[in-house]
Design an enzyme around this catalytic site. Structure first.
Site, PDB file in Angstrom:
ATOM      1  CB  CYS A   1      46.537 -40.285  13.284  1.00 12.22           C
ATOM      2  SG  CYS A   1      47.722 -39.748  14.543  1.00 12.22           S
TER       3      CYS A   1
ATOM      4  NE  ARG B   1      45.765 -43.764  15.630  1.00  7.25           N
ATOM      5  CZ  ARG B   1      45.467 -42.893  16.618  1.00  7.25           C
ATOM      6  NH1 ARG B   1      44.986 -43.347  17.767  1.00  7.25           N
ATOM      7  NH2 ARG B   1      45.716 -41.608  16.477  1.00  7.25           N
TER       8      ARG B   1
ATOM      9  CG  ASN C   1      48.849 -35.225  16.832  1.00  7.47           C
ATOM     10  OD1 ASN C   1      48.612 -35.182  18.033  1.00  7.47           O
ATOM     11  ND2 ASN C   1      49.989 -35.692  16.352  1.00  7.47           N
TER      12      ASN C   1
END
Length: 324
Positions: free
Chosen positions: A2, A16, A79
């Site tokens: 991401c 995002r 993540n």
């Protein structure tokens, strides 16, 4: 994988990409002020700020990936595989599970400064939501219109970094991502000058050569450099629609195309969705891989004093406007 950024223009914007090989059934979820937030170890929060964001709802509980509250505080979880480390409960600490952190902060904090105070006593625990939803290894970008920070829980402890870039990707840890920008200080949006040799008549032969060397691969380290360069050199517009479009253009530079990131077993990581939040107006804009038209949900058009979750499924079908 991401990428998250924040962007100041006529308003404060935050958003995002979420890059993965499949979806988790997420939707746009509004948590109104009187929806009781239950936490595993610190009790409940029966009244709180209203929240809107992208979440998976499990057992009537919103598991947010990214969200903002009515005061303009924004958080995205990204993540952080291999580096995130959570702990057992500790006495005299606020023991917050990783999946609770966004709700816990957005429910009670109106600014990054207030969030920093709350984080002084935090212990991010290794508790899982359910056996069906395993532990997610995460770190967080937390921002408002005045400042941004990165929160990381690693084996060495919990770290809160000031984030002058207003961007975050996955690995390595944020301090290394930030230091790596030193390798790209020569990049510029302007045409390059000949510093190679005075004895050679070298001239630019194309526009855009000032950014020669900007990494173009899909790794998280390279995406951080690319997002930082694009965001920090982006010129904002003075009205909402144009700025929202500009925000999506910035994140287009780090999006994943099906086929370019092979994760095995005929699965490919793609940009499942891209978001852009106007934190001042409480509007959550988004696109999905299958629908490039910008859609939006305005939290202030809902009853924010309610006690039930409000959700809008993502529009996944391409919307094409035929002009003839």
């Amino acid at each position: 994988m991401c990428t998250a950024i924040c962007f100041n223009a006529d308003s404060f914007y935050f958003g995002r990409t979420l890059d993965y090989e499949h979806t988790f059934g997420e939707s746009i979820v509004i948590t109104p002020r009187n929806f009781a937030l239950q936490f595993a170890d610190v009790g409940s929060m029966d009244k709180h700020y209203a929240i809107i964001g992208m979440a998976h709802i499990a057992d009537n509980y919103p598991l947010y990936y990214d969200a903002l509250n009515e005061k303009g505080l924004c958080i995205a979880a990204l993540n952080f595989v291999g580096n995130a480390h959570y702990r057992e409960n500790k006495p005299h600490k606020d023991n917050i599970a990783h999946y609770e952190l966004i709700l816990w902060l957005l429910g009670q904090c109106a600014s990054v400064s207030e969030a920093k105070e709350k984080l002084k006593k935090i212990n991010i625990t290794n508790r899982t939501f359910s056996p069906e939803l395993p532990k997610a290894e995460l770190h967080w970008l937390i921002a408002d219109k005045t400042q941004a920070i990165t929160l990381e829980s690693t084996k060495d402890g919990i770290f809160i970094y000031d984030n002058p870039v207003g961007a975050l990707t996955n690995n390595p840890p944020f301090s290394e991502q930030l230091f790596n920008l030193n390798n790209y200080m020569h990049l510029s949006p302007k045409p390059p000058k000949n510093n190679f040799s005075k004895s050679l008549d070298l001239t630019p032969y194309s526009r855009g050569m000032g950014a020669l060397g900007l990494p173009g691969d899909l790794s998280s380290g390279s995406r951080f450099v690319r997002a930082a360069f694009t965001k920090l050199n982006s010129v904002p517009f003075s009205h909402e629609n144009a700025t929202v479009s500009q925000f999506f253009h910035i994140l287009d530079g780090v999006s994943h195309t099906r086929g370019c990131c092979d994760v095995g077993n005929e699965n490919f990581e793609i940009t499942q969705y891209t978001s852009c939040c106007d934190a001042g107006k409480g509007i959550y804009y988004y696109t999905t891989y299958q629908n490039r038209q910008i859609s939006a949900v305005n939290m202030h058009r809902e009853n924010l004093n309610g006690a039930d979750l409000i959700f809008y499924p993502l529009i996944q079908t391409e919307q094409i406007y035929m002009q003839n």
